[in-house]
Design a protein around this motif. Structure first.
Motif, PDB file in Angstrom:
ATOM      1  N   MET A 229      42.381  40.352  64.124  1.00 11.93           N
ATOM      2  CA  MET A 229      41.284  40.145  63.171  1.00 11.93           C
ATOM      3  C   MET A 229      40.627  41.469  62.766  1.00 11.93           C
ATOM      4  N   VAL A 230      40.475  41.665  61.441  1.00 14.68           N
ATOM      5  CA  VAL A 230      39.773  42.826  60.894  1.00 14.68           C
ATOM      6  C   VAL A 230      38.518  42.321  60.186  1.00 14.68           C
ATOM      7  N   LEU A 231      37.363  42.781  60.638  1.00 14.72           N
ATOM      8  CA  LEU A 231      36.092  42.309  60.084  1.00 14.72           C
ATOM      9  C   LEU A 231      35.555  43.307  59.058  1.00 14.72           C
ATOM     10  N   ALA A 232      34.929  42.782  58.008  1.00 13.83           N
ATOM     11  CA  ALA A 232      34.372  43.649  56.960  1.00 13.83           C
ATOM     12  C   ALA A 232      33.096  43.042  56.406  1.00 13.83           C
ATOM     13  N   ILE A 233      32.196  43.901  55.920  1.00 10.38           N
ATOM     14  CA  ILE A 233      30.961  43.443  55.287  1.00 10.38           C
ATOM     15  C   ILE A 233      31.270  43.049  53.848  1.00 10.38           C
ATOM     16  N   PRO A 234      30.853  41.867  53.399  1.00  9.88           N
ATOM     17  CA  PRO A 234      31.149  41.436  52.026  1.00  9.88           C
ATOM     18  C   PRO A 234      30.610  42.421  50.987  1.00  9.88           C
ATOM     19  N   GLY A 235      31.405  42.709  49.977  1.00  7.41           N
ATOM     20  CA  GLY A 235      30.994  43.624  48.907  1.00  7.41           C
ATOM     21  C   GLY A 235      31.301  43.022  47.550  1.00  7.41           C
ATOM     22  N   THR A 236      31.701  43.884  46.607  1.00  4.35           N
ATOM     23  CA  THR A 236      32.013  43.425  45.249  1.00  4.35           C
ATOM     24  C   THR A 236      33.120  42.380  45.259  1.00  4.35           C
ATOM     25  N   ASP A 237      34.067  42.534  46.211  1.00  7.06           N
ATOM     26  CA  ASP A 237      35.188  41.593  46.258  1.00  7.06           C
ATOM     27  C   ASP A 237      34.781  40.204  46.742  1.00  7.06           C
ATOM     28  N   SER A 238      33.494  40.017  47.068  1.00  7.99           N
ATOM     29  CA  SER A 238      33.003  38.669  47.398  1.00  7.99           C
ATOM     30  C   SER A 238      32.950  37.796  46.151  1.00  7.99           C
ATOM     31  N   LEU A 239      32.768  38.432  44.993  1.00 10.42           N
ATOM     32  CA  LEU A 239      32.685  37.689  43.731  1.00 10.42           C
ATOM     33  C   LEU A 239      34.043  37.128  43.343  1.00 10.42           C
ATOM     34  N   PRO A 240      34.057  36.023  42.582  1.00  9.94           N
ATOM     35  CA  PRO A 240      35.325  35.518  42.040  1.00  9.94           C
ATOM     36  C   PRO A 240      36.020  36.613  41.227  1.00  9.94           C
ATOM     37  N   ALA A 241      37.353  36.636  41.268  1.00 11.09           N
ATOM     38  CA  ALA A 241      38.130  37.724  40.660  1.00 11.09           C
ATOM     39  C   ALA A 241      37.924  37.849  39.156  1.00 11.09           C
ATOM     40  N   ASN A 242      37.497  36.742  38.497  1.00  8.35           N
ATOM     41  CA  ASN A 242      37.380  36.782  37.027  1.00  8.35           C
ATOM     42  C   ASN A 242      35.979  37.147  36.538  1.00  8.35           C
ATOM     43  N   TYR A 243      35.054  37.460  37.446  1.00  6.96           N
ATOM     44  CA  TYR A 243      33.691  37.794  37.015  1.00  6.96           C
ATOM     45  C   TYR A 243      33.678  39.161  36.330  1.00  6.96           C
ATOM     46  N   PRO A 244      33.046  39.271  35.143  1.00  3.99           N
ATOM     47  CA  PRO A 244      33.043  40.542  34.401  1.00  3.99           C
ATOM     48  C   PRO A 244      32.502  41.721  35.206  1.00  3.99           C
ATOM     49  N   SER A 245      31.453  41.500  36.016  1.00  2.00           N
ATOM     50  CA  SER A 245      30.862  42.609  36.774  1.00  2.00           C
ATOM     51  C   SER A 245      31.837  43.147  37.817  1.00  2.00           C
ATOM     52  N   ARG A 246      32.631  42.268  38.418  1.00  2.00           N
ATOM     53  CA  ARG A 246      33.637  42.722  39.383  1.00  2.00           C
ATOM     54  C   ARG A 246      34.766  43.475  38.672  1.00  2.00           C
ATOM     55  N   LEU A 247      35.234  42.931  37.551  1.00  2.00           N
ATOM     56  CA  LEU A 247      36.299  43.580  36.784  1.00  2.00           C
ATOM     57  C   LEU A 247      35.844  44.954  36.284  1.00  2.00           C
ATOM     58  N   ALA A 248      34.589  45.019  35.817  1.00  2.00           N
ATOM     59  CA  ALA A 248      34.050  46.290  35.314  1.00  2.00           C
ATOM     60  C   ALA A 248      33.937  47.325  36.434  1.00  2.00           C
ATOM     61  N   MET A 249      33.518  46.888  37.635  1.00  2.00           N
ATOM     62  CA  MET A 249      33.414  47.810  38.775  1.00  2.00           C
ATOM     63  C   MET A 249      34.797  48.341  39.163  1.00  2.00           C
ATOM     64  N   GLU A 250      35.784  47.463  39.149  1.00  2.00           N
ATOM     65  CA  GLU A 250      37.153  47.884  39.479  1.00  2.00           C
ATOM     66  C   GLU A 250      37.675  48.881  38.438  1.00  2.00           C
ATOM     67  N   THR A 251      37.362  48.611  37.163  1.00  2.00           N
ATOM     68  CA  THR A 251      37.766  49.533  36.091  1.00  2.00           C
ATOM     69  C   THR A 251      37.085  50.882  36.270  1.00  2.00           C
ATOM     70  N   PHE A 252      35.781  50.867  36.536  1.00  2.00           N
ATOM     71  CA  PHE A 252      35.004  52.100  36.735  1.00  2.00           C
ATOM     72  C   PHE A 252      35.593  52.936  37.872  1.00  2.00           C
ATOM     73  N   GLN A 253      35.891  52.292  39.000  1.00  2.00           N
ATOM     74  CA  GLN A 253      36.432  53.024  40.155  1.00  2.00           C
ATOM     75  C   GLN A 253      37.829  53.567  39.871  1.00  2.00           C
TER      76      GLN A 253
ATOM     77  N   THR B 239      27.728  46.527  35.235  1.00  2.00           N
ATOM     78  CA  THR B 239      28.111  46.346  36.630  1.00  2.00           C
ATOM     79  C   THR B 239      27.182  47.196  37.503  1.00  2.00           C
ATOM     80  N   GLY B 240      27.493  47.304  38.766  1.00  2.00           N
ATOM     81  CA  GLY B 240      26.595  47.979  39.713  1.00  2.00           C
ATOM     82  C   GLY B 240      25.885  46.954  40.580  1.00  2.00           C
ATOM     83  N   GLU B 241      25.228  47.417  41.618  1.00  2.00           N
ATOM     84  CA  GLU B 241      24.607  46.527  42.612  1.00  2.00           C
ATOM     85  C   GLU B 241      23.666  45.487  41.997  1.00  2.00           C
ATOM     86  N   PRO B 242      22.748  45.846  41.082  1.00  2.00           N
ATOM     87  CA  PRO B 242      21.835  44.826  40.536  1.00  2.00           C
ATOM     88  C   PRO B 242      22.568  43.679  39.834  1.00  2.00           C
TER      89      PRO B 242
END
Length: 719
Positions: free
Chosen positions: A374-398, A151-154
């Motif tokens: 309305m609350v505006l936000a810059i898209p981040g890791t949560d832009s990915l589908p919830a089941n993507y391994p990189s998103r799940l791994a980032m959530e676990t890491f945090q 996981t991570g930005e790259p």
């Protein structure tokens, strides 16, 4: 336009050959486009970037990092887990692309009961690590009960690219077949229904091939894969629908050549004005100097240009060859104009204009209510589908390794630059004063500085400690915080995630005169600069859009009131759209998990739909104007124009809703919100506004609709 129609008919085979050559040439490069796309497009040359470069150059921070997250099931022993981690890093010994490799055993706190993580640091940008990520995925091997994930930005950048391509394919699989069905209902025949799809696909293919060549000069975002097809398919089909409908109408009383010529000179004119409105709407994005907005402006303006060009040249050349076979394979009968439901509806609106206008305005104003929340936000890791391994791994890491109070979204990095060494007495006093100011700030939770790292409270004591000789235990501290004339401080705020208070705080501290040069970075500073750029520059884009649209519609219809009404109604319908989007996504209705609205949504939907909705305005008003010039009767002209264009407008809107709404079933959240937002906006515009509010106001204002600085009365007298 008449000369263009004559030229295309007489040179139809050459025109088709040129288009076929263009399709083959640009199609090859369109296939390569995904390989040159990178990042989410939120790049801005401001203080955040300056700070990041100082961190990399002077403090040795990596340009990008990949996190390796390990997880074990309870049935696996701790020894097996440790051995698994060790084996993994042994295989990474030959991976020389990384600048640094940090194992969980190298530092405290990187391994817990069931979880661990390692770090790979790189000197390359996240978007340039494609080959390295491929190699890493081959090296890493999960086992039964033992899991390892990158996981991570790259990784997230690459996964967003993959998800965007998958979303595009999914949206096309959903949207195109339904669009074909809508076209069959609109035209009644298979041949006529297929042509707009062909025009749409050709326009997208050539645009994406053209965009590829811009990659040598411009950083292209991955979202361009969704934006160009979304705009291009919807707009191309719209143009083709208008053109073919007029051609079929003219073919009933004219030869093929005459029908082509008349269609180019009438529907073609509407396409030019419509395309110009959309083009100018998108050009408003050029004012915002952020990559994603520049990319959408580039891709959107190109696809508008190519869509209009294909509708005005490629389509009439095809129709010249198809001729009367356009009506072949008819599947549905076409209702007579005077007996159609649209004629009855038009008469109903004309009969009760005040009631219809009041009802339409009530619906639009009701939809505006949620906008203020309305609350505006810059898209981040949560832009990915919830089941993507990189998103799940980032959530676990945090969750496992990062204290909630010290997560990146709360972190502000400050570099203080002095004249001469920071350990000089005068400079040290200034920096100490700033650190103490930060510690006393009500919005600051923690300040990580040489004071907190050493546990020393007294200024004089810390000064003496930092000025001691080459003491081994002092070296790591100096390496982390001090580089000659620069000191690094990390501040953690207690303002919450994506907070307007946090953005105001970093802006305020950026403007403070502290006696030393200050560089502020971190996610909050990045967010503040992005928000500031949009809010400062968007008004210039809006002004361009409003003034240009006003002048174009005045030139098209020789009217003062019609352009002003069009702009006002567009603003109302778009405001209503934003309210509904907030209600669906932010409030979590229709089974949606509550989520902030992507910052790009209001700007993109406004610039796109403002132009697209002018399509319908031009389609409707141009036909009403034709009948008004023939009869001089505004009410009769409105009924006739509404009757003839209602089916086309609703069909065009239905196709656009299907094509853009299909992105609601995709996984990348900003794209999902964008697709739903555009679909809702088009639905409101094509039904409440164009079918009810516009004709009702046309009826109420009568001949004043056609007033153009006194010109209307003179024209009527001549008639």
């Amino acid at each position: 336009m008449e000369k263009l129609g004559v030229f295309i008919y007489r040179n139809k085979k050459w025109v088709l050959l040129i288009w076929i050559a263009a399709i083959l040439f640009f199609g090859l490069f369109a296939l390569k486009l995904p390989t040159v796309l990178s990042g989410n497009g939120f790049e801005y040359k401001g203080e955040y970037n300056q700070t990041r470069k100082l961190l990399e150059k002077d403090f040795g921070h990596p340009t990008s990092s990949i996190i390796i997250v390990f997880e074990r099931k309870r049935a696996i022993s701790k020894e097996e887990f440790n051995q698994f981690i060790e084996d993994t890093f042994n295989r990474l010994n030959n991976f020389d692309s990384a600048r640094d490799i940090t194992s969980p055993f190298d530092r405290k706190g990187m391994i817990k009961e069931n979880y661990a993580y390692g770090l790979l640091s790189f000197n390359q940008k996240a978007e340039n690590l494609g080959e390295e990520i491929t190699k890493l995925k081959k090296i890493l091997r999960s086992q039964q009960g033992l899991k390892v994930t990158l996981t991570g930005e790259p990784i997230i950048v690459q996964d967003l690219n993959t998800a965007s391509q998958e979303d595009l394919a999914k949206a096309e699989m959903i949207g195109l077949p339904i669009a074909l069905v809508v076209l069959i209902f609109a035209f009644g025949g298979l041949v006529a229904a297929t042509l707009p799809i062909i025009i749409g696909v050709v326009s997208i293919l050539i645009t994406m091939g053209t965009v590829y060549f811009f990659s040598y000069r411009v950083d292209l975002t991955i979202f361009i894969l969704n934006i160009v097809p979304m705009i291009g398919l919807a707009l191309s089909i719209d143009f083709a629908l208008l053109f073919i409908n007029r051609y079929k109408e003219e073919l009933q009383n004219h030869t093929i050549e005459e029908a082509v010529n008349i269609t180019v000179s009438t529907a073609g004119k509407s396409i030019i004005f419509s395309g110009l409105c959309v083009f100018i709407g998108l050009s408003g994005l050029w004012f915002i100097k952020i990559d994603i907005f520049q990319n959408v402006a580039l891709g959107g303006m190109l696809v508008v240009l190519i869509s209009a060009l294909s509708a005005l040249t490629f389509l009439p050349a095809l129709l010249s060859i198809i001729g009367k076979r356009i009506n072949k394979f008819s599947l549905l009968p076409i209702a007579e104009r005077d007996n159609s439901i649209w004629h009855s509806f038009a008469k109903l609106v004309m009969k009760h204009p005040i009631l219809m206008a009041v009802l339409a305005l009530a619906v639009l104003l009701a939809g505006l209510i949620p906008v203020k929340q309305m609350v505006l936000a810059i898209p981040g890791t949560d832009s990915l589908p919830a089941n993507y391994p990189s998103r799940l791994a980032m959530e676990t890491f945090q969750d496992q390794f990062i204290d909630k109070e010290k997560r990146d979204e709360k972190k502000v990095t400050i570099i203080l630059k002095t004249n001469g060494s920071v350990t000089n007495r005068n400079n040290f006093n200034k920096i100490s004063s700033i650190i103490h100011m930060l510690e006393k700030d009500k919005l600051v939770n923690t300040v990580y500085s040489p004071y907190s790292a050493t546990g020393i409270v007294e200024e004089e004591q810390l000064y003496r400690f930092l000025n001691q000789g080459n003491i081994p235990k002092l070296a790591p501290l100096r390496d982390y915080f001090i580089r000659d004339n620069k000191m690094l401080i990390e501040v953690y705020l207690n303002t919450g995630e994506h907070s307007a208070k946090a953005r105001a705080w970093v802006k305020d501290w950026s403007q403070k005169k502290l006696g030393v040069q200050t560089f502020i970075g971190g996610p909050i500073k990045f967010e503040q600069e992005i928000f500031a750029e949009i809010f400062h520059k968007a008004p210039y884009g809006l002004l361009l859009i409003f003034l240009s649209t006003l002048l174009i519609l005045m030139a098209a219809f020789r009217s003062v009131l019609i352009p002003f009404k069009a702009i006002l109604m567009n603003v109302l319908s778009l405001g209503c759209t934003f309210g509904i989007v907030v209600w669906i996504f932010q409030k979590g209705h229709f089974g949606m998990e509550p989520v902030d609205i992507a910052l790009i949504l209001p700007v993109f939907v406004f610039t796109l739909v403002f132009g697209l909705s002018m399509d319908y305005e031009v389609f409707l008003i141009s036909r009403i104007q034709e009948f008004y010039l023939q009869s001089g009767d505004n009410t009769l002209a409105t009924v006739s124009g509404l009757t003839l264009t209602s089916k086309i407008i609703t069909s065009a809107a239905a196709i656009m809703i299907v094509v853009t709404g299909a992105f609601a079933f995709t996984g990348v959240m900003p794209v999902k919100q964008l697709g739903v937002g555009i679909a809702i906006a088009i639905f409101i515009d094509a039904t409440i506004v164009r079918m009810v509010l516009v004709p009702a106001l046309m009826r109420l204002l009568g001949d004043w609709n056609w007033w153009f600085f006194g010109f209307q009365f003179k024209r009527k007298l001549q008639r």
